[in-house]
Design a protein around this motif. Sequence first.
Motif, PDB file in Angstrom:
ATOM      1  N   VAL A   1      36.894  37.212  47.834  1.00  0.00           N
ATOM      2  CA  VAL A   1      38.104  37.800  47.252  1.00  0.00           C
ATOM      3  C   VAL A   1      39.228  36.769  47.366  1.00  0.00           C
ATOM      4  O   VAL A   1      39.381  36.131  48.403  1.00  0.00           O
ATOM      5  CB  VAL A   1      38.505  39.085  47.999  1.00  0.00           C
ATOM      6  CG1 VAL A   1      39.704  39.733  47.332  1.00  0.00           C
ATOM      7  CG2 VAL A   1      37.337  40.055  48.053  1.00  0.00           C
ATOM      8  N   LEU A   2      40.014  36.642  46.302  1.00  0.00           N
ATOM      9  CA  LEU A   2      41.055  35.610  46.274  1.00  0.00           C
ATOM     10  C   LEU A   2      42.434  36.232  46.341  1.00  0.00           C
ATOM     11  O   LEU A   2      42.697  37.250  45.703  1.00  0.00           O
ATOM     12  CB  LEU A   2      40.934  34.773  44.990  1.00  0.00           C
ATOM     13  CG  LEU A   2      39.761  33.790  44.958  1.00  0.00           C
ATOM     14  CD1 LEU A   2      38.427  34.509  44.814  1.00  0.00           C
ATOM     15  CD2 LEU A   2      39.955  32.792  43.840  1.00  0.00           C
ATOM     16  N   ASP A   3      43.299  35.617  47.091  1.00  0.00           N
ATOM     17  CA  ASP A   3      44.681  36.072  47.212  1.00  0.00           C
ATOM     18  C   ASP A   3      45.616  34.957  46.730  1.00  0.00           C
ATOM     19  O   ASP A   3      46.098  34.145  47.516  1.00  0.00           O
ATOM     20  CB  ASP A   3      44.965  36.378  48.696  1.00  0.00           C
ATOM     21  CG  ASP A   3      45.502  37.784  48.882  1.00  0.00           C
ATOM     22  OD1 ASP A   3      45.132  38.668  48.086  1.00  0.00           O
ATOM     23  OD2 ASP A   3      46.285  37.993  49.823  1.00  0.00           O
TER      24      ASP A   3
ATOM     25  N   ALA B   1      50.805  41.401  46.925  1.00  0.00           N
ATOM     26  CA  ALA B   1      49.526  40.946  47.491  1.00  0.00           C
ATOM     27  C   ALA B   1      49.159  41.824  48.681  1.00  0.00           C
ATOM     28  O   ALA B   1      48.897  43.021  48.509  1.00  0.00           O
ATOM     29  CB  ALA B   1      49.578  39.473  47.848  1.00  0.00           C
TER      30      ALA B   1
END
Lengths: 670, 670
Positions: free
Chosen positions: B136-138, B393
């Motif tokens: 998962v990318l933030d 985010a």
Amino acid sequence: MSAHPLDPATPEEIQRATDLVKAAYAGVPLHFKAAGLEEPPKAQMVEYLDAEHNNRPLPYMPRCVFLIWYIKRTPRLFEAIVDVTGNQIVHHVELPRDFHGPVDRTEMNEAAQVVMADPRVKEEIKRLKIDDTTVVLDPWDYGVDGTETQERHTQVFMYMRNPDNNDPDSNHYCFPLDFMVIVDLCAMKVKKIIRLPLGADASTTAGQNVPHRRTNPYEAEYDHRLQKNPPRTTMKPYQVVQPEGASFTVTGHLIEWEKWRFRVGFNWREGLTLHDLSFDGTSAFYRLSLSEMFVPYGDPRNPIYRKGAFDLGNVGAGVTANNLQLGCDCLGMIKYIDGCVVAADGTPAPRPNAICIHEVDNGIQWKHTNHRTGKATVVRKRQLVLQTIITVANYEYIFMWYFDQSGEITFETRATGILSTQPIGEKVKVPWGARVADGVMAPYHQHLFNLRIDPAVGGHLNSFASTDSVAIDWDEELNPLGTGYITQQTILDRAGHVEDDISKGRVFKILNENIENPVSLTPIGYKLVPLRSQLLLAKPGTWHDRRSEFCEHSIWVTKHKDRQLFPAGDYTNQSLGGTGIKSWLAQGRDVVRNQDIVIWHTFGFTHNPRTEDFPIMPAEIGQVHLKPYNFALYNPTNDVPPSNQAFNQSTEYKPAADAQTSSCCIRGNL
Amino acid sequence: MSAHPLDPATPEEIQRATDLVKAAYAGVPLHFKAAGLEEPPKAQMVEYLDAEHNNRPLPYMPRCVFLIWYIKRTPRLFEAIVDVTGNQIVHHVELPRDFHGPVDRTEMNEAAQVVMADPRVKEEIKRLKIDDTTVVLDPWDYGVDGTETQERHTQVFMYMRNPDNNDPDSNHYCFPLDFMVIVDLCAMKVKKIIRLPLGADASTTAGQNVPHRRTNPYEAEYDHRLQKNPPRTTMKPYQVVQPEGASFTVTGHLIEWEKWRFRVGFNWREGLTLHDLSFDGTSAFYRLSLSEMFVPYGDPRNPIYRKGAFDLGNVGAGVTANNLQLGCDCLGMIKYIDGCVVAADGTPAPRPNAICIHEVDNGIQWKHTNHRTGKATVVRKRQLVLQTIITVANYEYIFMWYFDQSGEITFETRATGILSTQPIGEKVKVPWGARVADGVMAPYHQHLFNLRIDPAVGGHLNSFASTDSVAIDWDEELNPLGTGYITQQTILDRAGHVEDDISKGRVFKILNENIENPVSLTPIGYKLVPLRSQLLLAKPGTWHDRRSEFCEHSIWVTKHKDRQLFPAGDYTNQSLGGTGIKSWLAQGRDVVRNQDIVIWHTFGFTHNPRTEDFPIMPAEIGQVHLKPYNFALYNPTNDVPPSNQAFNQSTEYKPAADAQTSSCCIRGNL
């Protein structure tokens, strides 16, 4: 049915205790001032609680009652501890003549009658050309000016009812008279009449026409009755419904709610106390209480310079506890707990509904939306509230303990009620007070509270730490962009006070250095979030200063000692100082690291009144928090079910049928 | 149906504005970043409101939309103001190359895809022996290190889903990977991969087995699904019922409630704004808004030293506004207001239910018992709440404006959501961060907010005063017992900052020196009760410091200037500083006494995480208050009807049938 050792003294126990004392005095008339549970010494109590928590046989623990009384109409003051299980007086002593017991309503009423019967007072009333049936008296505990310190006094401030209606419930603080009276309580005679200054200096006049405020009693319905300012009709009902009942259980004085377990106590002086608090099975606090409060006034002139009230020590938060009413003081489902104090004649004086317990919804506890999936989860912030309200002459204090599902405890003070007022001349302004109505001046004053925190974070050996957040120096290797910061922790070694420093983001922690949180790899703890406040303004060396020792610093830490409960001393009324927390510390500074410690937090309000504070004052609210700090392994509200409409049953706003529903501006289109 | 000049830009207006801009660029592909109402200049607006309040004919006022866009995949940034009433572009400029527009979800998603497709990233994932479908990318807005300041970047932090279930809604912040990626947004290519340090220094390793936390996703029902930690069942429903409806009315964007009248606005950047606020018929504030926030991180190492987010200027509180749900985010009767921002392609992007409006009961407003008659009067404290929640985010911020019947306004911030985490080695401790789970470190960081207060207390010419409470010197005549204190007031002459001093009980007031309160004989005013906070910890001269100019002082006062709305500058993303409040003041210090002034209050939290803050964070709550101070003639809640059971319908607690009801201790009698 045996009481828990921390349960408040029952009416039967108070009766038994005063009976035993009276028997010891065989016919000498006594005036009882105070009676309540004498809590067991901590060492014994810890042993008992340990047995209780571990379901072991409980040690024997006698029930004891602490009492204060005078030999009637004399300055002879006594205290005793009576074992009402064993029916014996186990402690009994006459206090030195400079010590004075608390005031009480019986004595105040007597003093008021004496004042009204005094010919010199009648003369003053005549001078003002007012009907003496409209005069209302406000007897106060007496301040100290350094003279006649062994005599017992009360000071009586004088007001009148609204002359338009002479209603006994009119707000007499709108109509202050220009004199006050000092009464000798042993002789029960008027001792002195003092004129109040009406100008900007200390001089007084014999004026007949002190300007009075003629409008706005504090309660709307009075005005309504007078056909002025009817109550607003805009506010629609707002009801809290708990269809499945409350989430808490109350078993005697044991409260259990959402991972919290604790006992509620009550006594004449502190009112509501809290004991043996644990969260999620881990001990957190041994005892929490408001220990004292001091209300010094800033008008430097005679007689106001003697206004400086210790509302707990001089009067008692239990003695003045309101009888809380269903549907008035709280919403939702309410449990009430009664208290009991003593009447002057030694009979029990019940304080019904002295404490109320209910839940509140305080908005959102946590929320997160995963923006990738759109899934939002909300958990609401349910709290349990214990509330007690006291009336000390003109003022009310609302004391609330909030327990949060997150493990946080909040102590909230709401200062409300009515300003203590003085008359003031037309157009006169003074730099130590505010005009709050025509002819009415409210002197500046402070409310300084002390919260006593006896921690038991994971056990009774605790430490007190101050932790600062400080920038790291620039360093090519370690801090190349100069952005880094770290925490620096100092643990207090010796009893004393602790300085605050907001610029360092200082955080105060109660730590158990013997227990490491396996996640953080640091000691388990609780954080104290103080209410940062101005401290005592009276000059060092004044009577105000000498008497209110706890008001010198915001945070104090001492080693626990039995019966060290009151940081301005045990006997605050007309006190001369020298018996409070500063004096204890002057006797020696105990080691407090990894010891059984007590934290004392002084906070308050410097209250320079606004017009909005009159004729009755919207509550001034202050909060102190105790928050778990690496106490739990993870968020204690992790398992609270997410908020949903089936549970909460909210409704969508529909504008009233007659309201404009377009998005244009009504007035703009006229 | 014409909109009010302060109503937010409608979807139609945004569409018209982007159409006009696109037409001007004839086929050049544009990437829209922001669009929203351009509020009219204050001089015109004041004239309009004056006409509106006095029912005079309204002056013509065109509706304008402010826009920001890039020429797609280039660093060429533009802003414009489009008159959507007159269909013309009235302002249009290309920004200097060091200025960067805010981030947006479209671009972030593109960057994420680019990262996952990059062979070097694939190699890193392979190194960690994890399934790339779990990654998962933030993507974050990019901080500044002084290099390549004209290039457009995003920094992408890497996590994985809970490997036990690969659930898209598992809490990936429990599973941080040990590398991150910087993307060039114009080239739309991976620029750099940076390994995160796992130890207590800046060194990095090529470790394969970063320890992961395997337990406690943030939501109880996930665990429930996994047959671990089922949600608690102890909490009974708590419902707010308003049988006669709400006490407020909403007419378009005009809110009226209990003597309050104001307008609600909304834009991409500040989210909720408030306009033209009056209380009981007297003007109080022209405009209130959260103007900016900055979140710098304290881990001094690469790449964390670039973590410093301006969540309003870089992203937008309107852009990230949650779609609030009935029965989840509030209780009682709720009115929702929609917002609208712009999508990258120029189409309107609705933000439904961005603001909710409801009432709360906040305990007791005032109480007094006349001890002579026993009569108690209680008035409850009803409040109106406007709430908006943003998701940036990992973090959530809940922003609430409380309007009180007493004339008080409270701005509340709740910081919640999930900590931004990094991996950490087994048993490693760092002084700039906290272990919040096995293998998971949450770096220390600050949340610094700025509240912009544009007052109109009784009109637009206001002054800013600091008032101290100070002891009077001992004086035989004037202060014979040394108890007196007075207030000393200083009125700010020139724009600048104002120092705080709790030890002096300093009170900050906005005064209208042209209007005397006839009761107090002093100017009418409002008091600012600041949230006393530690300010920026990053060293002077750092990029964090240069960019966040408002974080240097807690209270600033400037003379009002149109378009001076954002105290860290208009373009904060990758900003170099020099365009914020400190820079404005460096250009000259205007006279601010009895002028049209603006007050800027910086406050916040130094957040050194606790274990309790993870896996999701119980809200950290901070409040700033604006309280009337000699604004009214007397207590504005004087006419609120006393609280009574017929209105409130509370119920008395009854223990459950199976509960013990005696007053003895259950465990004690086992």
